[in-house]
Enzyme design. Structure first.
Site, mmCIF file in Angstrom:
data_model
loop_
_atom_site.group_PDB
_atom_site.id
_atom_site.type_symbol
_atom_site.label_atom_id
_atom_site.label_comp_id
_atom_site.label_asym_id
_atom_site.label_seq_id
_atom_site.Cartn_x
_atom_site.Cartn_y
_atom_site.Cartn_z
ATOM 1 N N ARG A 1 6.059 -1.684 -1.956
ATOM 2 C CA ARG A 1 5.722 -0.421 -1.303
ATOM 3 C C ARG A 1 6.435 -0.329 0.046
ATOM 4 O O ARG A 1 6.802 -1.329 0.631
ATOM 5 C CB ARG A 1 4.203 -0.313 -1.100
ATOM 6 C CG ARG A 1 3.461 -0.113 -2.421
ATOM 7 C CD ARG A 1 1.959 -0.109 -2.236
ATOM 8 N NE ARG A 1 1.532 0.928 -1.340
ATOM 9 C CZ ARG A 1 0.673 0.742 -0.320
ATOM 10 N NH1 ARG A 1 0.174 -0.444 -0.095
ATOM 11 N NH2 ARG A 1 0.333 1.745 0.435
ATOM 12 N N LYS B 1 -2.823 -12.096 -0.480
ATOM 13 C CA LYS B 1 -2.358 -11.137 -1.494
ATOM 14 C C LYS B 1 -1.956 -11.855 -2.784
ATOM 15 O O LYS B 1 -1.139 -12.771 -2.768
ATOM 16 C CB LYS B 1 -1.182 -10.332 -0.938
ATOM 17 C CG LYS B 1 -0.653 -9.291 -1.907
ATOM 18 C CD LYS B 1 0.077 -8.189 -1.167
ATOM 19 C CE LYS B 1 0.814 -7.274 -2.135
ATOM 20 N NZ LYS B 1 1.321 -6.068 -1.495
ATOM 21 N N ARG C 1 -6.372 -3.429 7.516
ATOM 22 C CA ARG C 1 -6.621 -4.858 7.792
ATOM 23 C C ARG C 1 -8.085 -5.046 8.137
ATOM 24 O O ARG C 1 -8.658 -4.240 8.865
ATOM 25 C CB ARG C 1 -5.812 -5.358 8.987
ATOM 26 C CG ARG C 1 -4.341 -5.510 8.725
ATOM 27 C CD ARG C 1 -4.027 -6.794 7.968
ATOM 28 N NE ARG C 1 -2.618 -6.931 7.691
ATOM 29 C CZ ARG C 1 -1.997 -6.414 6.624
ATOM 30 N NH1 ARG C 1 -2.691 -5.743 5.746
ATOM 31 N NH2 ARG C 1 -0.713 -6.588 6.461
HETATM 32 C C1 BTN Z 1 3.603 -3.859 -3.312
HETATM 33 O O1 BTN Z 1 4.396 -3.754 -2.365
HETATM 34 O O2 BTN Z 1 2.486 -4.337 -3.130
HETATM 35 C C2 BTN Z 1 3.983 -3.398 -4.703
HETATM 36 C C3 BTN Z 1 4.791 -4.437 -5.427
HETATM 37 C C4 BTN Z 1 5.256 -4.020 -6.811
HETATM 38 C C5 BTN Z 1 6.204 -5.041 -7.398
HETATM 39 C C6 BTN Z 1 6.502 -4.762 -8.832
HETATM 40 S S1 BTN Z 1 7.258 -6.123 -9.652
HETATM 41 C C7 BTN Z 1 7.573 -5.136 -11.038
HETATM 42 C C8 BTN Z 1 8.014 -3.784 -10.536
HETATM 43 N N1 BTN Z 1 9.434 -3.766 -10.277
HETATM 44 C C9 BTN Z 1 9.700 -3.595 -8.986
HETATM 45 O O3 BTN Z 1 10.857 -3.549 -8.496
HETATM 46 N N2 BTN Z 1 8.563 -3.493 -8.278
HETATM 47 C C10 BTN Z 1 7.404 -3.573 -9.134
#
Ligand code: BTN
Length: 338
Positions: free
Chosen positions: A130, A197, A332
């Site tokens: 994100r 996380k 947070r």
């Molecule tokens: C976050 O930042 O918390 C979201 C992370 C999402 C990661 C997943 S891994 C599979 C899919 N492909 C990506 O490039 N991102 C999502």
């Protein structure tokens, strides 16, 4: 990577998956390539952050071996849990390495829209998190998957849907948890274990009309990542293997998660968000706790008191309740309890 080298690297991985030493000579013979070519493939695996030992006179070995992702096993676990075949996920693809499963599904959707697809990768070279952050994706250490779906929902319904996905995954994982503490959600949809996380979800949507949207749901779950692989992550993180039995494989888990997501997505489409919202208090990591919401306009301190039916977060500040929308804020806990 070309189809031919992908095939060779998959074959090499299958041979090394037993965790034993294999000589360069034998590997070269089996793959029909030179020993120098084997060494190049090994280097590729090491660039993917897979630990491969190379010992003179003995050959190559993956310490601890590997339990690789397998399309048929995932499909089997999914059908078993659903007691029939999936009608949301018509195509499930497993790849060794890709830029990002999310990017791949957008490309597939452009070529051939309409089909419900899942892409699962062992490794991503450009995994996206994100807010433009990278998602560290070492080979074989975690779960990285994206689901592409067209759903009969306008874009305004997607805030709730994004929470439904986080809650479905949390509840699905908690069915397996043997540790005392359960996995919780930090709004909007990070999964936390003991305030570290464990998983992140990235929901991207595009809609051409008010009653249908293409959804690209990306999920990254830490499985058994080593410190050496995750050292660049800028926040405390946890592995799923800390809380579930060793006997569960990534293939079984993926089948289960997809089945539970399918059930909850269907329930959301038929009944809306109300039933899901009722689960928020027991799943939220910070429910009724002091929080700081960081917005583009500054920080707001208060107490998390719930969510709205559109997925927005309710925070009690002084004598009123303020509402925050997905994507604008992060959260947070002021006091972290161990
Ligand atoms: C976050 O930042 O918390 C979201 C992370 C999402 C990661 C997943 S891994 C599979 C899919 N492909 C990506 O490039 N991102 C999502």
């Amino acid at each position: 990577m070309t189809g031919k080298s992908e095939h060779k690297i998959n074959h090499l991985l299958q041979m090394l998956a037993d965790g034993n030493f294999h000589s360069g000579e034998v590997l070269a013979r089996q793959l029909g390539v030179s020993r120098a070519a084997v060494w190049k493939l090994i280097q590729t695996l090491q660039q993917w952050q897979l630990e491969v030992y190379s010992v003179r006179g003995k050959g190559y070995k993956i310490p601890g071996g590997l339990s690789l992702l397998n399309q048929a096993s995932i499909q089997q676990a999914l059908s078993h849990k659903l007691q029939g075949s999936s009608n949301l996920f018509q195509e499930i693809e497993v790849v060794s390495s890709i830029d990002s499963t999310a990017n791949y599904l957008v490309q597939q959707w452009r070529k051939n829209p309409g089909k419900g697809r899942v892409c699962i990768a062992e490794h991503q070279t450009a995994g996206r998190g994100r807010k433009g952050r990278p998602w560290i994706s070492p080979f074989g250490a975690n779960l990285y998957f994206s689901i592409g779906l067209e759903l009969p929902l306008g874009l305004s319904a997607l805030g709730g849907l994004s929470l439904v996905i986080g809650m479905a995954l949390t509840q699905s994982i908690n069915q397996l948890v043997t540790s005392e503490e359960q996995v919780k959600i930090k709004w909007p949809n990070d999964l936390l274990y003991q305030n570290r996380k464990m998983a992140g979800i990235l929901v991207e949507a595009s809609g051409e009309s008010n009653d249908s949207s293409f959804l690209n749901i990306g999920v990254g779950i830490n499985w058994n990542m080593q410190q050496t692989q995750g050292h660049l992550i800028d926040q405390p993180w946890a592995n799923l293997t800390e809380v579930i039995p060793d006997s569960i494989t990534r293939n079984q888990l993926l089948g289960m998660l997809l089945a539970d997501l399918e059930k909850d997505l269907k329930q959301y489409l038929h009944q809306g968000f109300t039933n899901f919202a009722a689960n928020w208090p027991k799943l939220s990591a910070y429910y009724l706790q002091p929080v700081v919401v960081h917005t583009l306009k500054g920080e707001v301190s208060g107490k998390e008191v719930g969510i709205e039916s559109n997925g927005a977060l309710q925070v009690a500040v002084d004598n009123s309740v303020q509402v925050f929308y997905s994507g604008e804020v992060s959260l947070r806990a002021l006091s972290s309890k161990k």
